[in-house]
Scaffold this active site. Structure first.
Site, PDB file in Angstrom:
ATOM      1  N   HIS A  38      39.100  30.947  28.937  1.00  0.00           N
ATOM      2  CA  HIS A  38      38.868  32.404  28.968  1.00  0.00           C
ATOM      3  C   HIS A  38      38.257  32.917  27.670  1.00  0.00           C
ATOM      4  O   HIS A  38      38.486  34.050  27.268  1.00  0.00           O
ATOM      5  CB  HIS A  38      40.174  33.138  29.283  1.00  0.00           C
ATOM      6  CG  HIS A  38      40.725  32.828  30.646  1.00  0.00           C
ATOM      7  ND1 HIS A  38      40.532  33.639  31.747  1.00  0.00           N
ATOM      8  CD2 HIS A  38      41.418  31.759  31.100  1.00  0.00           C
ATOM      9  CE1 HIS A  38      41.102  33.101  32.811  1.00  0.00           C
ATOM     10  NE2 HIS A  38      41.652  31.947  32.440  1.00  0.00           N
ATOM     11  N   HIS A  92      33.505  35.747  30.145  1.00  0.00           N
ATOM     12  CA  HIS A  92      34.035  34.748  31.090  1.00  0.00           C
ATOM     13  C   HIS A  92      34.418  35.376  32.426  1.00  0.00           C
ATOM     14  O   HIS A  92      34.552  36.589  32.524  1.00  0.00           O
ATOM     15  CB  HIS A  92      35.260  34.039  30.487  1.00  0.00           C
ATOM     16  CG  HIS A  92      36.457  34.940  30.354  1.00  0.00           C
ATOM     17  ND1 HIS A  92      36.648  35.769  29.275  1.00  0.00           N
ATOM     18  CD2 HIS A  92      37.522  35.136  31.166  1.00  0.00           C
ATOM     19  CE1 HIS A  92      37.775  36.441  29.425  1.00  0.00           C
ATOM     20  NE2 HIS A  92      38.332  36.091  30.578  1.00  0.00           N
ATOM     21  N   HIS A 143      43.829  32.454  38.538  1.00  0.00           N
ATOM     22  CA  HIS A 143      44.286  33.000  37.262  1.00  0.00           C
ATOM     23  C   HIS A 143      45.319  34.077  37.573  1.00  0.00           C
ATOM     24  O   HIS A 143      45.073  34.947  38.396  1.00  0.00           O
ATOM     25  CB  HIS A 143      43.090  33.595  36.514  1.00  0.00           C
ATOM     26  CG  HIS A 143      43.470  34.352  35.283  1.00  0.00           C
ATOM     27  ND1 HIS A 143      44.169  33.786  34.243  1.00  0.00           N
ATOM     28  CD2 HIS A 143      43.246  35.633  34.928  1.00  0.00           C
ATOM     29  CE1 HIS A 143      44.356  34.694  33.299  1.00  0.00           C
ATOM     30  NE2 HIS A 143      43.825  35.825  33.692  1.00  0.00           N
ATOM     31  N   GLU A 157      34.868  39.388  32.352  1.00  0.00           N
ATOM     32  CA  GLU A 157      35.466  40.045  31.193  1.00  0.00           C
ATOM     33  C   GLU A 157      34.703  39.731  29.905  1.00  0.00           C
ATOM     34  O   GLU A 157      33.991  38.733  29.821  1.00  0.00           O
ATOM     35  CB  GLU A 157      36.938  39.631  31.070  1.00  0.00           C
ATOM     36  CG  GLU A 157      37.765  40.240  32.203  1.00  0.00           C
ATOM     37  CD  GLU A 157      39.124  39.587  32.390  1.00  0.00           C
ATOM     38  OE1 GLU A 157      40.049  40.276  32.857  1.00  0.00           O
ATOM     39  OE2 GLU A 157      39.275  38.388  32.098  1.00  0.00           O
TER      40      GLU A 157
END
Ligand code: NAG
Ligand code: NAG
Length: 275
Positions: free
Chosen positions: A107, A111, A117, A240
């Site tokens: 992460h 990513h 997750h 993100e």
């Protein structure tokens, strides 16, 4: 020997040593076929090799919205940053064809999250990053500015007036203005979705790809319930830590290509916006 002569002599010896070491370095590295010999590139001092680095490519048409991987970039919930992640595995100076290997958390930097997750049962069932749909990760996308004095609540979501049918939205927030991704220390006061904002998105929009500009789409106090609200049905993908600086808000063609890391719950990804 007068001082002028002495310094000229030192300069000459220095230049000689530099030339010898440059020459042996060139000789140790395989040259690119057809690119000319190492000899001629050393002949002129003006031929210093400078690699290009760009945030925008193709005459202003392609915006790179991924962060550079550097040792001082932040890592989720850490004060130490990423640290050295490129390790010498072989040596070209030693006759090998390559130098480095890399070691990073899945992460890190810009990513994507896999459904596996935050949901252990999905992880065990194999919903890794290789199972993500490239159709969701690539296509028309809207870059919007979130009001800077708030987290992304239901009220904020309503006020953004994102039309039905829009399937990919990148949310630029105060995190970009605060340049949080350029600071080594993790900052838990980052802006993200509140639970009611995440639920509003799930119930009132057609958004399948959610892009945010720091490590988690849920604000730190709401992180777990936000994951439940948006990711549990495995219909949406979150990208993100996007780099959204200096890109005009608007409609683009988004392209995100994570690595096919079988078994991984996240993957670094290159993402670009094209006009
Ligand atoms: C260079 O080559 C030698 C001999 O194969 C090896 O022992 C050494 O570890 C190599 N060094 C690096 C940095 O690859
Ligand atoms: C967003 O929420 C976090 C807590 O999760 C808080 O620390 C931060 O101050 C909030 N930001 C704004 C702009 O309201």
């Amino acid at each position: 020997m007068d001082s002028y002569l002495r310094s000229s002599l030192f300069f000459f010896i220095g230049a000689l040593i530099l030339a010898i070491s440059l020459h042996s370095a060139t000789a140790a590295y395989p040259t690119v076929p057809g690119a000319g010999s190492g000899e001629s590139s050393l002949a002129g001092v003006e031929d210093v090799l400078i690699p290009p680095r760009r945030e925008v490519h193709g005459n202003g048409r392609i915006f790179d919205i991924s962060h550079k991987y550097v040792p001082e970039m932040p890592v989720f919930e850490s004060n130490d940053g990423l640290g050295h992640f490129l390790l010498l595995q072989q040596s070209m100076k030693n006759g090998s064809l390559a130098n480095l290997q890399m070691k990073i958390p899945t992460h890190t930097g810009t990513h994507v999250d896999a459904p596996g997750h935050a949901f252990d049962h999905y992880f065990h069932a194999g919903f890794d990053v290789d199972s993500l749909d490239l159709e969701v990760l690539n296509g028309p996308a809207l870059l919007v500015d979130v009001p800077r004095d708030t987290n992304i609540t239901a009220e904020v979501m309503k006020s953004l007036n994102i039309p039905r049918g829009v399937r990919r939205v990148l949310f630029r927030t105060l995190n970009t203005d605060r340049r949080l991704m350029f600071q080594k220390e993790f900052d838990s006061s980052y802006v993200g979705f509140t639970v009611d904002g995440a639920k509003w998105l799930a119930e009132n929009t057609d958004i399948k790809l959610i892009g945010v500009d720091y490590f988690s789409f849920g604000a730190s106090s709401d992180s777990v319930p936000c994951h439940l609200a948006l990711l549990e049905d495995r219909e949406r993908i979150v990208v993100e830590a996007l780099k959204l600086d200096d890109v005009p808000a608007g409609v683009y063609s988004l392209h995100c290509l994570p690595l096919r890391l079988v078994g991984a719950d996240g993957s670094p990804t290159r993402c670009v916006l094209m006009k």
